[in-house]
Structures are given as structure tokens and as C-alpha cells.
Enzyme design. Structure first.
Site, PDB file in Angstrom:
ATOM      1  N   HIS A 357     -51.538 -31.900  12.843  1.00  0.00           N
ATOM      2  CA  HIS A 357     -52.729 -31.994  13.692  1.00  0.00           C
ATOM      3  C   HIS A 357     -53.947 -31.311  13.096  1.00  0.00           C
ATOM      4  O   HIS A 357     -54.972 -31.208  13.774  1.00  0.00           O
ATOM      5  CB  HIS A 357     -52.476 -31.367  15.061  1.00  0.00           C
ATOM      6  CG  HIS A 357     -51.430 -32.043  15.873  1.00  0.00           C
ATOM      7  ND1 HIS A 357     -51.711 -33.023  16.789  1.00  0.00           N
ATOM      8  CD2 HIS A 357     -50.087 -31.883  15.902  1.00  0.00           C
ATOM      9  CE1 HIS A 357     -50.590 -33.431  17.363  1.00  0.00           C
ATOM     10  NE2 HIS A 357     -49.586 -32.747  16.842  1.00  0.00           N
ATOM     11  N   LYS A 537     -64.629 -29.167  25.183  1.00  0.00           N
ATOM     12  CA  LYS A 537     -63.548 -28.982  24.218  1.00  0.00           C
ATOM     13  C   LYS A 537     -63.517 -27.504  23.868  1.00  0.00           C
ATOM     14  O   LYS A 537     -64.439 -26.762  24.222  1.00  0.00           O
ATOM     15  CB  LYS A 537     -63.786 -29.824  22.962  1.00  0.00           C
ATOM     16  CG  LYS A 537     -65.199 -29.658  22.394  1.00  0.00           C
ATOM     17  CD  LYS A 537     -65.480 -30.583  21.221  1.00  0.00           C
ATOM     18  CE  LYS A 537     -65.803 -32.021  21.596  1.00  0.00           C
ATOM     19  NZ  LYS A 537     -64.819 -32.992  21.149  1.00  0.00           N
ATOM     20  N   ARG A 538     -62.480 -27.041  23.181  1.00  0.00           N
ATOM     21  CA  ARG A 538     -62.471 -25.654  22.734  1.00  0.00           C
ATOM     22  C   ARG A 538     -63.727 -25.372  21.895  1.00  0.00           C
ATOM     23  O   ARG A 538     -64.262 -26.280  21.239  1.00  0.00           O
ATOM     24  CB  ARG A 538     -61.203 -25.379  21.918  1.00  0.00           C
ATOM     25  CG  ARG A 538     -59.960 -25.264  22.772  1.00  0.00           C
ATOM     26  CD  ARG A 538     -60.025 -24.068  23.687  1.00  0.00           C
ATOM     27  NE  ARG A 538     -59.825 -22.849  22.942  1.00  0.00           N
ATOM     28  CZ  ARG A 538     -58.700 -22.143  22.922  1.00  0.00           C
ATOM     29  NH1 ARG A 538     -57.659 -22.535  23.655  1.00  0.00           N
ATOM     30  NH2 ARG A 538     -58.603 -21.039  22.214  1.00  0.00           N
ATOM     31  N   LYS A 543     -66.534 -27.918  15.599  1.00  0.00           N
ATOM     32  CA  LYS A 543     -66.861 -28.880  16.663  1.00  0.00           C
ATOM     33  C   LYS A 543     -68.367 -28.913  16.949  1.00  0.00           C
ATOM     34  O   LYS A 543     -68.863 -29.789  17.627  1.00  0.00           O
ATOM     35  CB  LYS A 543     -66.069 -28.558  17.925  1.00  0.00           C
ATOM     36  CG  LYS A 543     -64.552 -28.766  17.765  1.00  0.00           C
ATOM     37  CD  LYS A 543     -63.813 -28.354  19.029  1.00  0.00           C
ATOM     38  CE  LYS A 543     -62.293 -28.330  18.873  1.00  0.00           C
ATOM     39  NZ  LYS A 543     -61.673 -29.682  18.877  1.00  0.00           N
ATOM     40  N   THR A 645     -59.109 -36.401  21.399  1.00  0.00           N
ATOM     41  CA  THR A 645     -58.530 -37.263  22.434  1.00  0.00           C
ATOM     42  C   THR A 645     -59.492 -37.324  23.620  1.00  0.00           C
ATOM     43  O   THR A 645     -59.505 -38.309  24.351  1.00  0.00           O
ATOM     44  CB  THR A 645     -57.156 -36.737  22.907  1.00  0.00           C
ATOM     45  OG1 THR A 645     -57.249 -35.321  23.114  1.00  0.00           O
ATOM     46  CG2 THR A 645     -56.089 -37.019  21.857  1.00  0.00           C
ATOM     47  N   LYS A 649     -60.923 -40.453  26.236  1.00  0.00           N
ATOM     48  CA  LYS A 649     -61.037 -40.392  27.704  1.00  0.00           C
ATOM     49  C   LYS A 649     -62.433 -40.812  28.150  1.00  0.00           C
ATOM     50  O   LYS A 649     -62.594 -41.545  29.130  1.00  0.00           O
ATOM     51  CB  LYS A 649     -60.709 -38.976  28.194  1.00  0.00           C
ATOM     52  CG  LYS A 649     -59.255 -38.569  27.916  1.00  0.00           C
ATOM     53  CD  LYS A 649     -59.009 -37.070  28.085  1.00  0.00           C
ATOM     54  CE  LYS A 649     -57.670 -36.681  27.449  1.00  0.00           C
ATOM     55  NZ  LYS A 649     -57.529 -35.220  27.238  1.00  0.00           N
TER      56      LYS A 649
HETATM   57  C1  26Q Z   1     -50.527 -21.520  15.433  1.00  0.00           C
HETATM   58  C2  26Q Z   1     -49.934 -20.332  15.043  1.00  0.00           C
HETATM   59  C3  26Q Z   1     -50.025 -19.206  15.837  1.00  0.00           C
HETATM   60  C4  26Q Z   1     -50.698 -19.286  17.049  1.00  0.00           C
HETATM   61  C5  26Q Z   1     -51.287 -20.468  17.440  1.00  0.00           C
HETATM   62  C6  26Q Z   1     -51.203 -21.586  16.628  1.00  0.00           C
HETATM   63  C7  26Q Z   1     -51.840 -22.849  17.044  1.00  0.00           C
HETATM   64  C8  26Q Z   1     -51.841 -23.241  18.380  1.00  0.00           C
HETATM   65  C9  26Q Z   1     -52.450 -24.404  18.779  1.00  0.00           C
HETATM   66  C10 26Q Z   1     -52.440 -23.697  16.127  1.00  0.00           C
HETATM   67  C11 26Q Z   1     -53.047 -24.877  16.533  1.00  0.00           C
HETATM   68  C12 26Q Z   1     -53.061 -25.247  17.866  1.00  0.00           C
HETATM   69  C13 26Q Z   1     -53.688 -26.477  18.367  1.00  0.00           C
HETATM   70  C14 26Q Z   1     -54.208 -27.415  17.631  1.00  0.00           C
HETATM   71  C15 26Q Z   1     -54.846 -28.599  18.225  1.00  0.00           C
HETATM   72  O1  26Q Z   1     -55.013 -28.697  19.422  1.00  0.00           O
HETATM   73  N1  26Q Z   1     -55.206 -29.581  17.404  1.00  0.00           N
HETATM   74  C16 26Q Z   1     -55.812 -30.796  17.919  1.00  0.00           C
HETATM   75  O2  26Q Z   1     -54.793 -31.746  18.130  1.00  0.00           O
HETATM   76  C17 26Q Z   1     -55.291 -32.897  18.786  1.00  0.00           C
HETATM   77  C18 26Q Z   1     -54.109 -33.803  19.071  1.00  0.00           C
HETATM   78  O3  26Q Z   1     -53.659 -34.401  17.905  1.00  0.00           O
HETATM   79  C19 26Q Z   1     -56.348 -33.582  17.949  1.00  0.00           C
HETATM   80  O4  26Q Z   1     -56.888 -34.649  18.691  1.00  0.00           O
HETATM   81  C20 26Q Z   1     -57.454 -32.603  17.563  1.00  0.00           C
HETATM   82  O5  26Q Z   1     -58.332 -33.222  16.654  1.00  0.00           O
HETATM   83  C21 26Q Z   1     -56.843 -31.354  16.949  1.00  0.00           C
HETATM   84  O6  26Q Z   1     -57.856 -30.383  16.713  1.00  0.00           O
END
Ligand code: 26Q
Length: 802
Positions: A357, A537-538, A543, A645, A649
Site C-alpha cells: 500500500h 484524509k489523514r 497529500k 479510495t 467515494k
Molecule cells: C506500520 C508500522 C508501525 C505502525 C504503523 C504502521 C502503519 C499503519 C498504517 C503503516 C501504514 C498504515 C496505513 C497505510 C495506508 O492507509 N495506506 C493507504 O492505503 C490505501 C488503501 O490501499 C490507499 O488507497 C492509500 O493510497 C494508501 O496511502
């Protein structure tokens, strides 16, 4: 194939009796003094009853037909609320409204009392939730596996414009959707040492916790199929230290339990910057080991040959967070079940798939071999063995390795241990091949594939946008909910003024409702006639919320310079949380709030421009904002957003995009056509080239007519008079360290916004554009995505024969 169960019909009389029965006998409340909470619980239990039957039927059918199942391993499931979604999928929403009204209760008021299940950060977690719903809808036998965090994503508030975090506490109220399964519990080992006994490696862990299951049924559209979301809670393996208790040391006696429970206590709130925290690694192993033990136990009740596992079991790793699944499955198959290392490895690979991702280097998981080796000593050995096996079998150039520079690289590990690796949009999958894993891709050219993300149209259209859903059904009939390509049937109507007027009226109804909510929530009056421009979004540098707010300031300055000119009124809406430790993102939040305060209180501006930033953006807030949006902001630096995503929407809900050629925007543009999309900015290749010039941002600023004045005003404290130097650092970074190319894309963005104004002022043109976005959004249903995973990765057939 027969449907597991056709839709259960239920009359208002039956539902009414069920609600009263639960109120009385489950909650022990008299209708005469039941609170809204009690009514919500009673309704939830009554609705849950209707899910249980299709759930059992689905489970029975899967066992009877000995079907292959998918197991979706994810550290995050960002579900949101369940009650309304469940009533929609069961076809009970209208009945429930009527029945609750009969009790003097407003269904919608009750629904909004349910706390969001916020067991995720953002896109990745919400995707997992959409996938669960789509797998149930298309009849894909599936388990979701995750962690039952006691505290989901923190709650955000603004204090003097700055983000403050408060703990989230969704389980402080009864969760009516889960079933505790204390009988399904597994011991999860940690630490200790590995000894060689009679030529075999034996792991002697020094710590253990218990993973205890909680099941939530997930019902598909029309109740034809249901799957299970199984979340693990950590418990102590020693219930209570009786010896200490008997010595009178009561507090210490409960210590092991408290310690064990920290494992599932809280969701990590960072979604890009990865930090090598031991507790996080333990959480990842906790989820993964519990899931794999559960999968093997289920398999062994019916089968004896573990080499057959890939015929019956598909395991999907949602990013690298559960990538310890490779070594853990090898360990379970070899150490615990007697397979040879080689057989265990091949069998594991046959089951495993890995979804990537992100390309951001700071987000890639790498564990120091010290942390990894002390926490999971046996897995460290297995990882080394996987690495040397891969080396000798494929002769990679020496510079790829799973273990390198005293780190275990989870991306490489997941890649090597998976039979398929996928990106989440066409562009992203291409970059996964070319930039992230070029050497591994050369060795395994058939392994990487693309699976463009999608979203469930039940939650994101049927449930959350009733005016538009009603219009769609009136225009093209029913069926689009489960076959979103049918929306193409709206296209011929997009030429008809009568249809467009109704489309416009549906959007306006949503905007009026949102304006109302904004008024109560933020104390700002906005006009529903203004263009609602939404970026939710975050908060992340890539972004580029900063680009949006800088352009907002430019627009404000133009209004101030020429107040008598004609302007298309705009409401700029922001929403999103920053990771608590992400200082730059927090500064951007502060700036947006500061700019909002000045603009919203400037009488000369009035309705022409408002900036709204409601605190604590979450799934439920998205359900309000998206149906009311006129414009979807998808403005990430090209090459950085894997897919997005939210962009899908908005499109489904009839909001054209202003966006860059990034992630799934590329495919949205392709589907909707260039006339119905406001494209701007550098391409991925141009962005990469541009960064080679160390002077690029200064040059961009100096070449821009508007940007220098914008930056100067911010730097001088025009939006922070109480602390004029507040944004010196931020402005300095735009001038000199603008990695995300905010300055370089500014003029293009500003010009695209001018195009938006022009298009919006031409009402017929705008409404047609909006309607065409909906009509051409069918590709972005997560049903399409799931069918594609089933075919390309999981080799699973629908149990519903659809
Ligand atoms: C990793 C290690 C330690 C702590 C936290 C994490 C961690 C947690 C969440 C790393 C990444 C995330 C989330 C990533 C994320 O949301 N990515 C998004 O995924 C979506 C679904 O595929 C995409 O549409 C987005 O583009 C992408 O940013």
C-alpha cells in the site's frame, strides 16, 4: 449454486416484537423508562438476530462443500458504525424506521448513538472493511483476522487551533455486534531461546499470552451470505497469581493479566512513519500467530495432508504488518507438524499473498535484527534460512536480501514468501515493479499484479446518500447496488434537463443538511448555494493539504484586493487527523485553523469564502460530507498516493475531482473523461526530474504571481497576529526544502481552481459533469476488486455462483 439463504423478510409486527423482547429480556428494561441507548441496543440485538441465520447457513455450506476460504490478515479494520449498514443490507431500514417511530424513537438519532468502530488509521483499514462487506456480498467464503483494540484511533479536538488527542473508548459501551468465543483461544509465545535437541530446533519461549477470539458477523447485500470478522483480544495465560494473592499482595496478583492485556490495548496511530517499537512487533506476531493457529486447526478437522493447504486456504497479508506470517507458517508446519523446511516453505508460499500500500521509504517496515531476534528468536533463524534459500535458488544480485545492514526487511520477506504480490492501482503497481522491487520483479516477473482498489456502494451510496440512491433507482431500477456497472444506464439521462434538475436537487438536499450540521458543529453559517470543496484524509505532507490552504489564501487576497468583482462562492472543507508525533502535519492543521478564523470573521468576505475544519474526522463524518461535496480534492504529489479510495467515494456521489495524475486518479480520469475531471500538476516522472534541481522551489515561487504574496502574508503573521513568527519555519521550508513540490504545482493548481469556478458558474454544464461522474463510477465498486482477487490471487469461486 443455491444461495445460502434468500433474503429474510420481516414485518414491522415481527421486528416490533423482537425489539420489545430484547429490551425486556436481554437488557432488563421496561419500555416506560428505557433510554435511547437501551432502544439502540434492543434494535441492534433484533437486527443481529436476522444476521445469525444467514451466517450459520453460509458457514454450514462452506463446510459441507469443503470450500476454499480466504483469510484476510490486517492490523486494521476501520469499520465505522454497523447498525444502519446491517439494516440496509437486510432490507430492513424502512421497517426499522417505522417500528422505532412507533416507540417514539427516531431511528436516525439512535443510529448516531453508536460509536464508530475505529480500529484503523485511514485508507488501508477502511479498504479492509469494504473488502469484508464485498466478500460477503459476492459470496466469497472468508475470515477477516485482526486485533480487538480496546482503544481505537484517538479522538481529535482543536485547542487554540492545534490538534489535541484524547483516548478513544468504544468498548466502554456494550458492543452488540460481537460474540466472545473464549473456547477459541491460542497461546502466543515470545522471547526465550532456541535449543537444538536431537537435531531439531526447539523454541523455549520465556513469555506467553493468550489470544482470545471475538467474532463479528459481516452480512452481505440482501443477506445472501455472511462471513466472520475474528478479532483477537490478549489475555494472560496465568489467570491470576494465586500465590501472591494468598500472601495478601492483591494488586500484584493481577499484574500478569494487566501486562498481557497491553498487547491489544491500543492501535498505533502512525500511518506512514514507522518506528521500530517492540510492542508493535509483538502485536503483529500476536495477530498473525493466532490467525495461523486458527486456520491450521480448522483445516485439520477435515484434512490430514498439510501439503494440501493451498488448495483450501488463501491468506492475504494487508501490507507487511502481518508479514511474519511467512516464517510463522513455516514454523508451525515444520517445527510443530513435522514437515520438512522445504515443504513447509512451498506450502506457505502457495497460501500467501501480499498487498503493498505504499512506496514511501519512511513507511517501509524494517526491524532491527536485535529486536526481531530477541522477540522472535526462532523466526530470526527461519528468516535467515528463507534468505539463503532464495539466494541459492534464484541467484539474486547480492544487493537484495531480506536481512541487510542488521535489519529484517519486511517488504522483501513478504515478497519472497508470497505467490502473488499486488499494488492497489494501475500506476502504483507499475511503480512497485519499477521502483520498489525492481530486482525481485526481474527474478519473479509473474508475481506482481495490479488490483485497483474499490469501495462498497452499499455503505458509500445506498446508505449514506438516500436522495441520490432514490433517484438512481427511480431512473434505472434496482440492482445497481450489487452491479455498479449498471450506473452506466444513467448516461443517456445526463442529456435530459429533467433528470439533471433532479440530480441537482438531490445534491442540494445533502448540502442543506450539511450546512445545518456545520452550523451546529462549527458555529459557522455557510450557504448551500456555494461550491462545497472538500479535502478529507489523514494529514500528510504528500497529500498536500498545504497546497490547498495556500491557494485558499491566494483566493482570499484576490477577494480583498477587488471586493466588488464577481466570485463563485466557496466553502472549503477540511477533515483529517495527524499522527500525534508528526510535527509538520500538526503545523499544517494549525495553519488551516488560523486561516479559517481570519477568513470566516472577515465581514468583507461574507459568503464568498468560508473555511471549515470540523474536528475528529472519521468514517461517520465522511458519510455526511461526501454526499454533499461538489468538488473532490485529490492533489497528492504524483507518485506518492498508492491509490486513494476517498477519491472513488466522491466520484460515485457525483463530485468531480480536482486532482493530479496519482494513484487511482489516473483510472478515474480514464473512466470519466478529461471533460469531467480537473487535471493539473506534474506527472510522476516530471516530479522526479524536478527534484534534481536544488533551487526548484525558489524558482517556482519567484515565477508565480500569487505565491510570493501568500507566503509573505503567512510569514508576517497575517493569520497569527498573536504570534507573528508562528509560521516562519513552515514558510522557510516551502522556499527551500519543498520535497512534495507544493510551490512547483501551485500555479497549475490555482489555474485549475479557476476552471472549476468557470464550470460551476455554468449550471447545466456542472450538473451534467457531476452526474456523469456517478454514471461512470461502476468500476470502483469493491465487488469488482474482490472478484479480481478471487480470480487472480486466491483461486476461489463464489459460493453464490455470482
Ligand atoms: C506500520 C508500522 C508501525 C505502525 C504503523 C504502521 C502503519 C499503519 C498504517 C503503516 C501504514 C498504515 C496505513 C497505510 C495506508 O492507509 N495506506 C493507504 O492505503 C490505501 C488503501 O490501499 C490507499 O488507497 C492509500 O493510497 C494508501 O496511502
Amino acid at each position: 449454486m443455491e444461495a445460502a439463504l434468500t433474503q429474510a423478510t420481516i414485518t414491522p409486527t415481527q421486528l416490533k416484537a423482537d425489539v420489545l423482547r430484547h429490551l425486556t429480556f436481554t437488557l432488563g428494561k421496561d419500555a416506560a423508562n428505557a433510554s435511547p441507548y437501551d432502544w439502540r441496543m434492543a434494535l441492534s440485538f433484533a437486527v443481529r438476530d436476522r444476521i445469525v441465520e444467514p451466517w450459520f447457513a453460509s458457514t454450514r455450506q462452506t463446510w459441507a462443500q469443503d470450500r476454499k476460504r480466504v483469510h484476510y490478515l490486517s492490523m486494521e479494520f476501520l469499520i465505522g458504525r454497523i447498525l444502519e449498514d446491517a439494516t440496509v443490507n437486510l432490507g430492513l431500514r424502512e421497517v426499522a424506521e417505522e417500528v422505532m417511530a412507533g416507540f417514539g424513537q427516531d431511528f436516525h438519532g439512535l443510529v448516531e448513538g453508536e460509536p464508530d468502530a475505529a480500529l484503523g488509521n485511514g485508507g488501508l483499514g477502511r479498504l479492509a472493511a469494504c473488502f469484508m462487506e464485498s466478500m460477503a456480498t459476492v459470496g466469497c467464503p472468508a475470515y477477516g483476522y485482526g486485533i480487538r483494540y480496546e482503544h481505537g484511533l484517538f479522538k481529535q479536538s482543536f485547542q487554540g487551533g492545534q490538534q489535541a488527542e484524547m483516548p478513544e473508548d468504544w468498548l466502554s459501551m456494550t458492543n452488540p455486534w460481537e460474540f466472545a468465543r473464549p473456547e477459541s483461544a491460542y497461546v502466543i509465545p515470545f522471547k526465550g531461546e532456541v535449543k537444538t535437541e536431537a537435531g531439531r530446533e526447539v523454541w523455549l519461549p520465556s513469555e506467553t499470552v493468550l489470544a482470545s477470539a471475538y467474532d463479528t458477523p459481516v452480512i452481505g447485500w440482501q443477506g445472501k451470505w455472511a462471513n466472520t470478522l475474528r478479532l483477537w483480544a490478549a489475555k494472560s495465560t496465568q489467570q491470576f497469581d494465586l500465590e501472591r494473592f494468598n500472601r495478601g499482595d492483591y494488586a500484584a496478583a493481577a499484574e500478569p493479566e494487566a501486562l498481557a492485556r497491553t498487547l491489544s490495548r491500543v492501535l498505533y496511530p502512525d500511518d506512514t512513519t514507522y518506528q521500530g517499537k517492540e510492542l508493535r512487533l509483538k502485536q503483529e506476531f500476536f495477530l498473525t500467530s493466532a490467525a495461523l493457529q486458527d486456520i491450521l486447526r480448522r483445516f485439520k478437522t477435515v484434512h490430514s495432508n498439510l501439503l494440501d493447504l493451498p488448495k483450501y486456504v488463501a491468506i492475504q497479508m494487508n501490507d507487511t504488518h502481518p508479514a511474519i506470517a511467512g516464517p510463522e507458517l513455516i514454523r508451525l508446519l515444520s517445527d510443530e507438524n513435522g514437515l520438512s523446511f522445504q515443504d513447509a516453505l512451498e506450502t506457505a508460499r502457495g497460501c500467501l499473498g501480499y498487498t503493498n500500500h505504499t512506496l514511501l521509504p519512511e513507511a517501509l517496515e524494517r526491524w532491527a535484527t536485535f529486536t526481531f531476534g530477541t522477540t522472535l528468536p526462532r523466526h530470526m533463524q527461519i528468516v535467515e534460512r528463507i534468505d539463503s534459500w532464495h539466494r541459492s535458488a534464484y541467484h539474486p544480485p547480492h544487493y537484495i536480501g531480506i536481512v541487510k545492514h542488521h535489519e529484517v526487511r519486511m517488504g522483501e520477506l513478504a515478497f519472497v514468501m508470497a505467490h502473488k504480490v499486488n499494488g492497489v492501482s494501475a500506476l502504483h503497481s507499475d511503480l512497485v515493479k519499477k521502483n520498489l522491487f525492481p530486482e525481485l520483479n526481474a527474478l519473479h516477473p509473474d508475481r506482481i499484479c495490479n488490483q485497483t482498489n474499490g469501495v462498497t456502494p452499499r455503505r458509500w451510496l445506498k446508505m449514506s446518500n438516500r436522495p441520490l440512491s432514490a433517484l438512481i433507482t427511480k431512473t434505472i431500477g434496482e440492482g445497481w447496488e450489487a452491479d455498479l456497472d449498471l450506473l452506466r444506464g444513467l448516461e443517456p439521462h445526463c442529456e435530459k434537463p429533467a433528470f439533471l434538475a433532479e440530480f441537482d436537487a438531490a445534491k442540494r438536499a445533502n448540502k442543506v443538511a450539511l450546512a445545518d450540521w456545520i452550523n451546529t458543529e462549527c458555529g459557522v453559517t455557510v450557504s448551500p448555494d456555494a461550491l462545497f470543496d472538500v479535502q478529507i484524509k489523514r494529514i500528510h505532507e504528500y497529500k498536500r493539504q498545504l497546497l490547498n490552504i495556500l491557494q485558499t489564501v491566494a483566493h482570499y487576497q484576490r477577494i480583498k484586493a477587488d471586493p466588488s468583482a464577481d466570485y463563485v462562492p466557496r466553502v472549503k472543507i477540511f477533515g483529517g487527523k495527524s499522527a500525534p508525533g508528526y510535527a509538520v502535519a500538526k503545523e499544517i492543521i494549525h495553519l488551516i485553523n488560523d486561516v479559517a478564523r481570519v477568513i470566516n470573521n472577515d465581514p468583507e468576505v461574507g459568503d464568498r469564502l468560508k473555511v471549515i475544519y470540523p474536528a475528529n474526522y472519521n468514517v461517520s463524518m465522511a458519510e455526511r460530507l461526501i454526499p454533499a461535496a461538489d468538488l473532490s480534492e485529490q492533489i497528492s504529489t504524483a507518485g506518492k498516493e498508492a491509490s486513494g479510495t476517498g477519491n472513488m467515494k466522491f466520484m460515485i456521489n457525483g463530485a468531480p475531482t480536482i486532482g493530479t495524475l496519482d494513484g487511482a486518479n489516473v483510472e478515474i480520469l480514464q473512466e470519466v473523461g478529461a471533460d469531467n475531471f480537473f487535471l493539473f500538476g506534474m506527472t510522476t516522472a516530471e516530479a522526479m526530474k524536478r527534484r534534481e534541481d536544488p533551487e526548484q522551489s525558489r524558482k517556482a515561487i519567484e515565477a508565480s504571481a500569487a505565491l510570493p504574496g501568500v507566503l509573505q502574508a503567512i510569514a508576517e503573521g497575517a493569520f497569527s497576529p498573536e504570534q507573528p513568527d508562528r509560521y516562519h519555519g513552515l514558510v522557510h521550508r516551502v522556499w527551500h526544502h519543498d520535497y512534495f513540490l507544493v510551490a512547483a504545482d501551485f500555479d497549475a493548481y490555482d489555474a485549475a481552481q479557476a476552471e472549476v469556478d468557470k464550470a460551476y458558474a455554468d449550471r447545466p454544464r456542472w450538473v451534467k459533469m457531476a452526474a456523469l461522474n456517478t454514471a461512470r463510477s461502476g468500476f470502483f465498486s469493491s465487488d469488482r476488486t474482490i472478484r479480481s482477487y478471487m480470480k487472480d490471487i486466491w483461486s476461489i469461486e463464489s459460493a453464490l455462483g455470482v
